[in-house]
Design a protein around this motif. Sequence first.
Motif, PDB file in Angstrom:
ATOM      1  N   SER A  35       0.841  -1.203   0.000  1.00 40.55           N
ATOM      2  CA  SER A  35       0.000   0.000   0.000  1.00 40.55           C
ATOM      3  C   SER A  35       0.873   1.249   0.000  1.00 40.55           C
ATOM      4  O   SER A  35       0.584   2.220  -0.690  1.00 40.55           O
ATOM      5  N   LEU A  36       1.942   1.213   0.803  1.00 42.01           N
ATOM      6  CA  LEU A  36       2.818   2.373   0.867  1.00 42.01           C
ATOM      7  C   LEU A  36       3.567   2.545  -0.457  1.00 42.01           C
ATOM      8  O   LEU A  36       3.832   3.662  -0.881  1.00 42.01           O
ATOM      9  N   GLU A  37       3.871   1.402  -1.102  1.00 46.66           N
ATOM     10  CA  GLU A  37       4.552   1.511  -2.389  1.00 46.66           C
ATOM     11  C   GLU A  37       3.657   2.240  -3.405  1.00 46.66           C
ATOM     12  O   GLU A  37       4.123   3.090  -4.153  1.00 46.66           O
ATOM     13  N   ILE A  38       2.365   1.900  -3.360  1.00 46.10           N
ATOM     14  CA  ILE A  38       1.432   2.599  -4.256  1.00 46.10           C
ATOM     15  C   ILE A  38       1.503   4.094  -3.992  1.00 46.10           C
ATOM     16  O   ILE A  38       1.611   4.916  -4.908  1.00 46.10           O
ATOM     17  N   ALA A  39       1.469   4.459  -2.688  1.00 46.84           N
ATOM     18  CA  ALA A  39       1.498   5.875  -2.336  1.00 46.84           C
ATOM     19  C   ALA A  39       2.787   6.517  -2.819  1.00 46.84           C
ATOM     20  O   ALA A  39       2.779   7.596  -3.418  1.00 46.84           O
ATOM     21  N   GLY A  40       3.912   5.819  -2.574  1.00 48.86           N
ATOM     22  CA  GLY A  40       5.210   6.382  -2.952  1.00 48.86           C
ATOM     23  C   GLY A  40       5.307   6.590  -4.461  1.00 48.86           C
ATOM     24  O   GLY A  40       5.795   7.608  -4.928  1.00 48.86           O
ATOM     25  N   GLY A  47       5.562  10.016  -7.147  1.00 45.85           N
ATOM     26  CA  GLY A  47       6.686  10.216  -8.069  1.00 45.85           C
ATOM     27  C   GLY A  47       7.896   9.370  -7.751  1.00 45.85           C
ATOM     28  O   GLY A  47       8.953   9.558  -8.370  1.00 45.85           O
ATOM     29  N   GLY A  48       7.778   8.451  -6.786  1.00 45.16           N
ATOM     30  CA  GLY A  48       8.919   7.589  -6.472  1.00 45.16           C
ATOM     31  C   GLY A  48       9.200   6.633  -7.615  1.00 45.16           C
ATOM     32  O   GLY A  48       8.271   6.102  -8.228  1.00 45.16           O
ATOM     33  N   ARG A  49      10.475   6.421  -7.950  1.00 44.33           N
ATOM     34  CA  ARG A  49      10.817   5.523  -9.057  1.00 44.33           C
ATOM     35  C   ARG A  49      11.791   4.460  -8.567  1.00 44.33           C
ATOM     36  O   ARG A  49      12.371   4.575  -7.494  1.00 44.33           O
ATOM     37  N   GLY A  50      11.961   3.434  -9.391  1.00 37.59           N
ATOM     38  CA  GLY A  50      12.971   2.424  -9.103  1.00 37.59           C
ATOM     39  C   GLY A  50      12.515   1.441  -8.050  1.00 37.59           C
ATOM     40  O   GLY A  50      11.393   1.501  -7.534  1.00 37.59           O
ATOM     41  N   LEU A  51      13.429   0.531  -7.713  1.00 35.91           N
ATOM     42  CA  LEU A  51      13.085  -0.552  -6.804  1.00 35.91           C
ATOM     43  C   LEU A  51      12.718  -0.020  -5.423  1.00 35.91           C
ATOM     44  O   LEU A  51      11.733  -0.439  -4.817  1.00 35.91           O
ATOM     45  N   ILE A  68      10.237   4.567  -1.390  1.00 42.65           N
ATOM     46  CA  ILE A  68      10.328   4.744   0.067  1.00 42.65           C
ATOM     47  C   ILE A  68      10.680   6.191   0.387  1.00 42.65           C
ATOM     48  O   ILE A  68      10.080   6.826   1.249  1.00 42.65           O
ATOM     49  N   GLY A  69      11.653   6.705  -0.360  1.00 41.76           N
ATOM     50  CA  GLY A  69      12.050   8.090  -0.115  1.00 41.76           C
ATOM     51  C   GLY A  69      10.958   9.075  -0.494  1.00 41.76           C
ATOM     52  O   GLY A  69      10.907  10.171   0.060  1.00 41.76           O
ATOM     53  N   ALA A  70      10.093   8.669  -1.419  1.00 43.23           N
ATOM     54  CA  ALA A  70       9.063   9.602  -1.868  1.00 43.23           C
ATOM     55  C   ALA A  70       7.879   9.670  -0.920  1.00 43.23           C
ATOM     56  O   ALA A  70       6.983  10.497  -1.088  1.00 43.23           O
ATOM     57  N   LEU A  71       7.862   8.821   0.084  1.00 43.41           N
ATOM     58  CA  LEU A  71       6.718   8.824   1.009  1.00 43.41           C
ATOM     59  C   LEU A  71       6.748  10.089   1.869  1.00 43.41           C
ATOM     60  O   LEU A  71       7.811  10.626   2.157  1.00 43.41           O
ATOM     61  N   TRP A  88       7.182  11.370   4.836  1.00 40.81           N
ATOM     62  CA  TRP A  88       7.632  11.012   6.176  1.00 40.81           C
ATOM     63  C   TRP A  88       7.398  12.134   7.184  1.00 40.81           C
ATOM     64  O   TRP A  88       7.561  11.940   8.391  1.00 40.81           O
ATOM     65  N   ASP A  89       7.055  13.326   6.689  1.00 44.67           N
ATOM     66  CA  ASP A  89       6.782  14.429   7.623  1.00 44.67           C
ATOM     67  C   ASP A  89       5.422  14.260   8.285  1.00 44.67           C
ATOM     68  O   ASP A  89       5.114  14.961   9.233  1.00 44.67           O
ATOM     69  N   ARG A  90       4.616  13.330   7.788  1.00 48.82           N
ATOM     70  CA  ARG A  90       3.308  13.115   8.442  1.00 48.82           C
ATOM     71  C   ARG A  90       3.474  12.106   9.581  1.00 48.82           C
ATOM     72  O   ARG A  90       3.980  11.003   9.357  1.00 48.82           O
ATOM     73  N   PRO A  91       3.051  12.485  10.790  1.00 48.91           N
ATOM     74  CA  PRO A  91       3.309  11.625  11.951  1.00 48.91           C
ATOM     75  C   PRO A  91       2.839  10.185  11.772  1.00 48.91           C
ATOM     76  O   PRO A  91       3.535   9.253  12.171  1.00 48.91           O
ATOM     77  N   LEU A  92       1.693   9.998  11.133  1.00 51.59           N
ATOM     78  CA  LEU A  92       1.166   8.642  11.002  1.00 51.59           C
ATOM     79  C   LEU A  92       2.097   7.776  10.135  1.00 51.59           C
ATOM     80  O   LEU A  92       2.320   6.588  10.427  1.00 51.59           O
ATOM     81  N   VAL A  93       2.635   8.365   9.081  1.00 58.95           N
ATOM     82  CA  VAL A  93       3.533   7.616   8.194  1.00 58.95           C
ATOM     83  C   VAL A  93       4.858   7.347   8.909  1.00 58.95           C
ATOM     84  O   VAL A  93       5.375   6.225   8.889  1.00 58.95           O
ATOM     85  N   LEU A  94       5.365   8.380   9.571  1.00 58.52           N
ATOM     86  CA  LEU A  94       6.620   8.214  10.304  1.00 58.52           C
ATOM     87  C   LEU A  94       6.474   7.128  11.376  1.00 58.52           C
ATOM     88  O   LEU A  94       7.315   6.235  11.494  1.00 58.52           O
TER      89      LEU A  94
END
Lengths: 545, 180, 271
Positions: free
Chosen positions: A303-308, A312-316, A320-323, A325-331
């Motif tokens: 699910s998080l991969e879909i979000a990432g 605009g997240g690319r590659g394998l 993860i980096g595109a998530l 992370w500034d949102r407390p729930l995700v962090l």
Amino acid sequence: MLVTHARQLTFAHLWLAFLAFAVALVLGVWQMWARSPLPAPFVTASTYFSAVTAHGTAMAYVMPVFMIMGFGYYVAETALDRPLPAPRWAWSAFALGLAGALMATVTIFSGRAAVLFTFYPPLTASVFFYLGLVMVVAASWIWCVLMMVAMAQWKRANPGRPVPLAMFATVANAVMWLWTTIGVAAELLFQVIPAALGLKAQLDVGLSRTLFSWTLHAIVYFWLIPSYIAFYTMVPQAAGGRLYSDTMGRLTFILFLIYSLPVGLHHLLMDPQQSNAFKFLQVALTALVSVPTLLTVFTIGASLEIAGRLRGGRGLLGWIGALPWDRPLVLATGLAFLMLGFGGFGGLVNMSYGMNAMVHNTSWVTAHFHLIFGGTVVIMYFAIAYAIWPAVTGRAAPSLAAQRLQLWLWFAGMLVMTLPWHYLGLLGQWRRVATFNYADPIIAGWGPWVVVSLIGGVILLGSGLLFVLNLLQFNVSREPHAAAPGELYASAVHPPARVPAALNGFRLWNALVLVLMILAYGYPIAQFFVGDSPQALVHRVDERR
Amino acid sequence: MPISEEIIVRSELRWAAISVGVVSVIMIALIYAGLVHHINPPSNIERIDPKTLHLGGEFTEANLGTRVSGDGQVTSRIVATQFTFQPRCVVLPANRRVTLRFATPDVIHGILVSGTNVNTMIVPGYVSQVHTVFTRTGDLLMPCHEYCGLGHSEMSATVRVVPPDEFKPDAEGRVACDAR
Amino acid sequence: MNDPDRLEQPWRLWASVAILSVFAFSVLFGFVLMPVMQGRAAGIDAFEAICRALGITPGSPAARQPTTNAKAQPATRVAWSADLLNSLTKATAAGESLAGSCAGCHGRDGRAVEVKLYPDLAGQSAAAIYKQLHDFKTGSRPSALMTPMVQALTEEQMVAVSAHFAAFPVRPIPAAQLPAAGAAIEGLVARGDSGRGMPACNACHGDQSGGPTEAPRLSRQSREYLAAQLRAFKTGERRNDIYSRMRSVAAPLTESEIDGLALFYASTRTY
């Protein structure tokens, strides 16, 4: 929809939970200080074990019960979009639980209940301690019924439609909790409370340990399920994605209901009064209880991969980096998964009985459940509170940075505390001790690690206090909260229009739980009623003979 | 959303198979340990009345400690009580199969022996029994590891593991710490 | 998953099959195969090995059971039972008439006439009094004075006289008569000394201890009597404590600690 009832109920329940939590946190740090080589104030055998009793009671019973009740009321109104049935009952349950918690607290601090939260009969505390806890549990039973009624009403009003996942999971937890509490309720009502009242002078300790084990594992999943509800419904939304599979979510909660119950004997692997054969049976079932967690890791990861990738997240691994992370729930989810990884590995060691002999009743076990419960579960409780507090208070959060700092501190503190504990456990440091003899050459070598873990405890205390402060900040915030509370929950990639009856209710699964419990616990309990089962004399800790 | 439902179902099933595989590996390891190394949890459903433990039989005070029976079995009998072990020190030989037997007259206790996999609960009403082979010699800690009351923290004993040639039973087959 | 055909999957069947197969697997391995294989290696027949695995007979399926030919003298012949403890809570007329012969030393109201030699019985735990009477009688605690006194007492009479004296109020002590025992002694009472493996005195003698049934109350006994008993336990002259509960804690005490503890309990009201 969030009419005043759920709003006020959630507010009251969560505050009570977090007040108990804050008090227990202070006690916990003091206990670690007492056990360390550093000189600590107020330490006597009586104060130490009363404090351990208070810490365990607050963290294992009071805090999670009120947190789960409060969150359940919130989910019932927001996910079902209907007013809560019988709010007067909910408030009565709150009053009952509050009175019980206060009664238990007063009894503990008067020094009449130094039996720890796991009771250890034939040690017997003042009856007011047990009655207080029974009131807390009875309050949660009222909540369970209210949750089931809320779901039944919704199903009647929406025939054929799948129950929203958040509510389905909440009811799964309610159903599981009713099953779970049977063991401890039987132990208290038939053995411990009669002993505390002086009606029984002796009791069968093998039976009481077995009954408590019935509750002891499933209670962990009771604590855990709110975190999983957040993983499946709130986190994908907060990350800006979708839930990968709604069906897998339902199956996960059903597997928890089934497999968290017939596994309690793995807490008694080192006990003499249960047989090899039934220990093996329940260890096999215990192995299966890791399946729903593994499924969750995959589904939430996907699910998080879909979000990432949507962001605009690319590659394998680029997603993860595109998530966000500034949102407390995700962090919090990221940190919780890390702690779940460490803790889950420790758990695999515990359940295999060859290795269990190496770590049973050592600091390893303390470390394990602090990492799983204090880490994974409680950090999600924080994140849930942060996520729903705008809707509950009607105000927007003043500072997400303070929330993120608090979550990071909790994560860091938990690792600094529990990694040394794991290590000390492997060295053989044992549990439930007020003071160690640091003059002993073996024990002296543990000292530095004990101090490191104490530092972790201080960080946790700081984080816990910052959490309370962050919630208080909502009260001074002037910015009104705009978004509707229902937007908290993610929809699935393919939202189901219909689901099989088996995945929309609990009738089939309750029947299976019954079968499994009879197979797994029938003989282990029945053996105590065959022949002269040995009785041990009651040892009262509240008064002199 | 570009992912088709078919793909989701297939990936979930694949992952479920992996999960079940992980679980199977764990169970195979357990069964292997049981079949090859004879590792069992210390189950021993042997009832004993805690109230009369001290009156007769093997757990009376003078009978406790290490004893070698006629057929060469080494057995140590230890009572855990509030808040001491009796005896507080036992001698056992290294590299030889030994049996530890525990009982309590009062409340729940438990023991571990530091640096070994000797670990058992001691529950009033049952004899706890551990079979083991000690490989390291020296004085090992044997603390009470289960809460048994306010004196729990100070409840501890010593397991003295000696080389086999220093393990010398007396005429009755007994070996005691202070005898050496 | 929205395909109506697949909705009607036989959930009930598959769920039951999954669970029953896990159960069958566990029974096969845990109940039969593992114990039988382990038993074969240890020379235990298959039936016995399965019985042991199930807990029907004692022992491990993988090891022989040790044997014993124990015949040893117990430290005391007192054994507590629910009935005995219950009867000790009831003061009776029989106790009162028997108590006359105790009054010469222990006082009519349980307050000893010569506190340096004899203990107060007033307010003492009935279980503690009974335990000592019984031990005097059986010789577990030999005493030139007490053993002949209690020789003629029956079980019921010992219970009655114990319950009788336990019911009296404890002797009041005049405030500030004795010096304070000091922080080190108070530490032993409340915390013990982990370095010497000594639990806190409070762990058994405190008001909220949950310790051994026969642990006596200590407060307001005389310094001399308390110190004499601690020394007797330390030297092993007195050895009627079950499983050396007192001998093991008295042994590491120093002489000055014994005097300090005796002073502490003689001058305190609460234990």
